[in-house]
Scaffold this motif. Structure first.
Motif, PDB file in Angstrom:
ATOM      1  N   ILE A   1       0.794  -1.220  -0.064  1.00  9.57           N
ATOM      2  CA  ILE A   1      -0.056   0.019   0.039  1.00  9.57           C
ATOM      3  C   ILE A   1       0.940   1.106   0.102  1.00  9.57           C
ATOM      4  N   LEU A   2       1.769   1.392   0.905  1.00 10.25           N
ATOM      5  CA  LEU A   2       2.797   2.470   1.008  1.00 10.25           C
ATOM      6  C   LEU A   2       3.413   2.805  -0.438  1.00 10.25           C
ATOM      7  N   ALA A   3       3.636   1.819  -1.322  1.00 12.38           N
ATOM      8  CA  ALA A   3       4.589   2.052  -2.346  1.00 12.38           C
ATOM      9  C   ALA A   3       3.432   2.275  -3.786  1.00 12.38           C
ATOM     10  N   THR A   4       2.243   2.089  -3.341  1.00 15.76           N
ATOM     11  CA  THR A   4       1.094   2.212  -4.337  1.00 15.76           C
ATOM     12  C   THR A   4       0.946   3.770  -4.592  1.00 15.76           C
ATOM     13  N   TYR A   5       0.871   4.700  -3.332  1.00 13.43           N
ATOM     14  CA  TYR A   5       0.368   5.811  -3.211  1.00 13.43           C
ATOM     15  C   TYR A   5       1.576   6.691  -3.275  1.00 13.43           C
ATOM     16  N   SER A   6       1.396   8.161  -3.649  1.00 14.24           N
ATOM     17  CA  SER A   6       2.519   8.904  -3.569  1.00 14.24           C
ATOM     18  C   SER A   6       2.747   9.501  -2.242  1.00 14.24           C
ATOM     19  N   GLU A   7       3.737  10.156  -1.787  1.00 15.78           N
ATOM     20  CA  GLU A   7       4.035  10.459  -0.513  1.00 15.78           C
ATOM     21  C   GLU A   7       2.964  11.556  -0.102  1.00 15.78           C
ATOM     22  N   GLN A   8       2.740  12.444  -1.098  1.00 16.47           N
ATOM     23  CA  GLN A   8       1.681  13.535  -0.712  1.00 16.47           C
ATOM     24  C   GLN A   8       0.413  12.916  -0.214  1.00 16.47           C
ATOM     25  N   VAL A  22      -4.351  -1.112   5.413  1.00 15.84           N
ATOM     26  CA  VAL A  22      -3.333  -2.214   5.521  1.00 15.84           C
ATOM     27  C   VAL A  22      -4.150  -3.461   6.078  1.00 15.84           C
ATOM     28  N   GLU A  23      -5.142  -3.230   6.906  1.00  9.91           N
ATOM     29  CA  GLU A  23      -5.939  -4.380   7.426  1.00  9.91           C
ATOM     30  C   GLU A  23      -6.644  -4.808   6.545  1.00  9.91           C
ATOM     31  N   ILE A  24      -7.350  -4.089   5.616  1.00 10.30           N
ATOM     32  CA  ILE A  24      -8.440  -4.600   4.649  1.00 10.30           C
ATOM     33  C   ILE A  24      -7.571  -5.371   3.560  1.00 10.30           C
ATOM     34  N   VAL A  25      -6.202  -5.072   3.254  1.00  9.50           N
ATOM     35  CA  VAL A  25      -5.275  -5.728   2.284  1.00  9.50           C
ATOM     36  C   VAL A  25      -5.022  -7.094   2.941  1.00  9.50           C
ATOM     37  N   CYS A  26      -4.637  -7.180   4.080  1.00  8.78           N
ATOM     38  CA  CYS A  26      -4.207  -8.439   4.880  1.00  8.78           C
ATOM     39  C   CYS A  26      -5.278  -9.159   5.071  1.00  8.78           C
ATOM     40  N   GLU A  27      -6.427  -8.848   5.334  1.00 11.72           N
ATOM     41  CA  GLU A  27      -7.755  -9.606   5.599  1.00 11.72           C
ATOM     42  C   GLU A  27      -8.264 -10.333   4.344  1.00 11.72           C
ATOM     43  N   ASN A  28      -8.122  -9.711   3.179  1.00  9.27           N
ATOM     44  CA  ASN A  28      -8.620 -10.032   1.898  1.00  9.27           C
ATOM     45  C   ASN A  28      -7.734 -10.697   0.975  1.00  9.27           C
ATOM     46  N   ASN A  29      -6.538 -10.898   1.352  1.00 10.52           N
ATOM     47  CA  ASN A  29      -5.315 -11.334   0.770  1.00 10.52           C
ATOM     48  C   ASN A  29      -4.621 -12.627   1.336  1.00 10.52           C
ATOM     49  N   THR A  30      -4.222 -13.608   0.582  1.00 11.18           N
ATOM     50  CA  THR A  30      -3.368 -14.847   1.502  1.00 11.18           C
ATOM     51  C   THR A  30      -1.753 -14.126   1.266  1.00 11.18           C
ATOM     52  N   GLU A  31      -1.068 -14.803   2.155  1.00  7.00           N
ATOM     53  CA  GLU A  31       0.418 -14.319   2.309  1.00  7.00           C
ATOM     54  C   GLU A  31       1.026 -14.855   0.803  1.00  7.00           C
ATOM     55  N   GLU A  32       0.576 -16.005   0.249  1.00  7.92           N
ATOM     56  CA  GLU A  32       1.204 -16.256  -1.052  1.00  7.92           C
ATOM     57  C   GLU A  32       0.761 -15.424  -2.080  1.00  7.92           C
ATOM     58  N   GLY A  33      -0.315 -14.835  -1.918  1.00  8.89           N
ATOM     59  CA  GLY A  33      -0.902 -14.160  -3.090  1.00  8.89           C
ATOM     60  C   GLY A  33      -0.195 -12.512  -2.973  1.00  8.89           C
ATOM     61  N   LEU A  34      -0.068 -12.286  -1.584  1.00 10.37           N
ATOM     62  CA  LEU A  34       0.994 -10.747  -1.665  1.00 10.37           C
ATOM     63  C   LEU A  34       2.240 -11.209  -1.899  1.00 10.37           C
ATOM     64  N   ARG A  35       2.738 -12.236  -1.680  1.00  9.22           N
ATOM     65  CA  ARG A  35       4.241 -12.404  -2.133  1.00  9.22           C
ATOM     66  C   ARG A  35       4.555 -12.630  -3.450  1.00  9.22           C
ATOM     67  N   ALA A  36       3.470 -13.307  -4.037  1.00  8.78           N
ATOM     68  CA  ALA A  36       3.668 -13.281  -5.927  1.00  8.78           C
ATOM     69  C   ALA A  36       3.462 -11.727  -6.390  1.00  8.78           C
ATOM     70  N   ILE A  37       2.581 -11.050  -5.610  1.00  5.62           N
ATOM     71  CA  ILE A  37       2.549  -9.550  -6.308  1.00  5.62           C
ATOM     72  C   ILE A  37       3.882  -9.006  -5.863  1.00  5.62           C
ATOM     73  N   LEU A  38       4.435  -8.910  -4.994  1.00  7.77           N
ATOM     74  CA  LEU A  38       5.843  -8.430  -4.805  1.00  7.77           C
ATOM     75  C   LEU A  38       6.806  -8.980  -5.690  1.00  7.77           C
ATOM     76  N   ASP A  39       6.741 -10.260  -5.622  1.00  8.66           N
ATOM     77  CA  ASP A  39       7.874 -10.964  -6.480  1.00  8.66           C
ATOM     78  C   ASP A  39       7.643 -10.534  -7.938  1.00  8.66           C
ATOM     79  N   GLN A  40       6.484 -10.387  -8.522  1.00 10.61           N
ATOM     80  CA  GLN A  40       6.282  -9.815  -9.835  1.00 10.61           C
ATOM     81  C   GLN A  40       6.703  -8.580 -10.080  1.00 10.61           C
ATOM     82  N   THR A  41       6.430  -7.641  -8.973  1.00 10.09           N
ATOM     83  CA  THR A  41       6.652  -6.197  -9.132  1.00 10.09           C
ATOM     84  C   THR A  41       8.171  -5.980  -9.337  1.00 10.09           C
TER      85      THR A  41
END
Length: 122
Positions: A1-8, A22-41
């Motif tokens: 989330i922090l990388a998605t938005y500008s500092e402003q 952050v809580e919504i993202v964590c509640e609605n995604n699996t750890e594997e899914g979040l890791r896959a997104i980060l790995d791809q990015t």
């Protein structure tokens, strides 16, 4: 989330709103899914990065790449390369950098983004 938005955008959102995101993202995604997104990015040479996937597209469809100036996930220089891969060039009719926003350009610069999209499809 922090990388998605500008500092402003982050500084104006406030701590409680960021915590909720952050809580919504964590509640609605699996750890594997979040890791896959980060790995791809962050995998610059991987077979499933946006640039590598774009190189496999063979289409005569017009494509416009719009990116936020402060985008840390898909920085403008990478988005420009994507526009070149998809269109053969990064001219103003197929590539645009929106100021004062990050990866969430359609939300952070909604009016500018919407106007650009409408002009592209006109």
């Amino acid at each position: 989330i922090l990388a998605t938005y500008s500092e402003q955008a982050l500084s104006s959102a406030g701590y409680e709103r960021l915590q909720t995101w952050v809580e919504i993202v964590c509640e609605n995604n699996t750890e594997e899914g979040l890791r896959a997104i980060l790995d791809q990015t962050h995998d610059v040479d991987g077979e499933w990065t946006p640039l590598t996937m774009a190189a496999r597209i063979s289409s005569k469809t017009r494509v416009k790449v719009v990116v936020g100036f402060d985008d840390k996930i898909s920085p403008p220089h990478q988005a420009e390369r994507l526009a070149v891969i998809l269109n053969g060039s990064a001219e103003s009719n197929n590539f645009k950098v929106l100021k004062n926003c990050g990866h969430a350009a359609p939300m952070e610069a909604a009016r500018a983004w919407r106007q650009d999209v409408l002009e592209f499809f006109a």
